[in-house]
Design an enzyme around this catalytic site. Structure first.
Site, short mmCIF file in Angstrom:
data_model
loop_
_atom_site.label_atom_id
_atom_site.label_comp_id
_atom_site.label_asym_id
_atom_site.label_seq_id
_atom_site.Cartn_x
_atom_site.Cartn_y
_atom_site.Cartn_z
N ASP A 195 2.64 5.74 -60.16
CA ASP A 195 3.75 4.82 -60.32
C ASP A 195 3.73 3.74 -59.25
O ASP A 195 3.89 2.55 -59.54
CB ASP A 195 5.09 5.58 -60.27
CG ASP A 195 5.30 6.45 -61.49
OD1 ASP A 195 4.35 6.60 -62.29
OD2 ASP A 195 6.41 6.99 -61.67
N GLU B 235 -2.98 5.45 -65.13
CA GLU B 235 -2.74 4.11 -65.66
C GLU B 235 -3.40 3.01 -64.84
O GLU B 235 -4.10 2.16 -65.39
CB GLU B 235 -1.23 3.85 -65.75
CG GLU B 235 -0.87 2.48 -66.28
CD GLU B 235 0.61 2.32 -66.58
OE1 GLU B 235 1.11 1.19 -66.42
OE2 GLU B 235 1.27 3.30 -66.96
#
Length: 387
Positions: free
Chosen positions: A24, A282
């Site tokens: 994140d 990601e």
């Protein structure tokens, strides 16, 4: 809250919690740098774990009592949230829930700040319809907008700073640049003809079968493993149970070296330098696509194999224009790497497809770069929201 102790103006506030594997915060930090560096905006990044973040960003400096890096002000997000004036626009990273006092300050503004919830990246088709959907706050005159990164023009796009592909091309055109990078990481110059592979993954017991295939092969392989969960799996293949940056082990044609934790800029160059990149989550997944080199994605595992749907959704897009034999090899290898198949036997057809994948991935990156990047999409959204 009527009075704010800190009245300095910021264009953007970004809130993020540091969770396992730095996923994140890796995305939010790149976004903060993009808004500040590419768009000249005043950005304040709120983080709940500055110690962990300092590994990702060791260049933090203190100026007049403020923590600064890459033109971004870094603030600790503590339980007792300070009294501050809200920024002109606000990003809630991945549903991290803004402090109540900050929400009240947003609502007290003559014109409430545009409020974005930055969502996780997905190639699934439903994302197109959910991008920029709204959710009114149950008590305050505020509206949250769900902002989805993605691979279609109907999403917010991908993180990409200005000049990224040009910088990649300059690096890859200079063999000395790769040698300089490897030396900075404590890696000796690889032997002629060696295949450089970076391995950045979650825990992966199945990696032993792949390492055995490389060790028994005819082609020398230099495996570069940044610090992370998969390091232990790699070193156990060599009979080691303790690990440390700088460790180097050899077996047959395979040489494996553990790299120190690197910042985002050097990690990008590592991806540019390698012939094949294994990535996870990601942030590194997106950066591998900009690198234009063959890669394999270790997707974050979810209950009831929900992650397979996301993996297949990306594969459908990614291989759509790919030569059929290469497309089949990629799908087989990626599925095996994520637990659905035999990784050792899947390597041979994947390796045979590498030349075709290099050509495809350059075109794929160029096509992605023709769409607006995520930071630019957010800037345009905020401007439209306040008209």
């Amino acid at each position: 809250m009527n009075a704010c102790a800190d009245e300095r103006f910021f264009d953007w506030d970004i809130f993020c919690r540091v969770v396992d594997n730095f996923g994140d915060i890796g995305v939010c930090w790149r976004l903060a740098k993009g808004l500040a560096g590419d768009h000249g905006l005043a950005v304040r990044l709120w983080i709940d774990d500055l110690k962990a973040f300092s590994r990702l960003c060791p260049e933090i400096s203190t100026v007049d009592g403020r923590l600064l890096a890459a033109g971004v002000e870094i603030r600790r997000w503590s339980r007792d949230f300070p009294s501050v004036a809200p920024a002109a626009a606000v990003i809630e990273g991945f549903g991290c829930e803004l402090p109540e006092s900050y929400l009240a300050a947003m609502a007290a503004r003559p014109s409430p700040s545009p409020w974005v919830n930055l969502e996780y990246l997905s190639a699934e088709r439903w994302v197109d319809d959910c991008h920029r959907m709204t959710s009114p706050h149950p008590r305050l005159p505020l509206v949250k907008h769900f902002f989805f990164p993605g691979f279609s023009p109907r999403t917010g796009g991908l993180l990409r700073e200005r000049g990224l592909l040009d910088a990649r091309d300059r690096f890859q055109a200079q063999p000395a640049a790769r040698e300089t990078l490897l030396r900075s990481l404590g890696v000796a110059t690889p032997p002629p003809g060696a295949r450089l592979i970076s391995l950045f993954a979650y825990e992966q017991p199945a990696v032993a079968a792949l390492l055995a295939r490389w060790a028994d092969g005819d082609e020398p392989v230099l495996l570069l493993v940044p610090e992370g969960p998969v390091v232990g799996d790699v070193m156990r293949f060599f009979g080691e149970h303790a690990t440390a940056p700088g460790m180097c082990r050899r077996q047959g044609a395979l040489t494996a070296t553990i790299l120190p934790f690197v910042d985002q800029e050097r990690y990008d160059r590592l991806l540019w330098a390698c012939d094949v990149n294994f990535v996870r989550g990601e942030d590194s997944f997106v950066r591998a696509q900009w690198a234009g080199q063959p890669f394999a994605w270790h997707i974050y595992r979810q209950e009831q194999d929900a992650h397979r749907v996301k993996l297949e959704a990306f594969l459908d897009r990614y291989t759509e224009a790919m030569e059929p034999t290469a497309a089949a090899a990629v799908r087989r290898f990626w599925l095996a790497w994520n637990g659905w198949g035999d990784i050792g036997s899947a390597w041979r057809p994947f390796a045979a497809a590498l030349p075709a994948l290099r050509a495809h991935n350059r075109s794929w990156a160029q096509a992605l770069a023709s769409a607006p990047d995520l930071a630019s999409s957010l800037v345009q959204f905020s401007r439209n929201a306040v008209k």
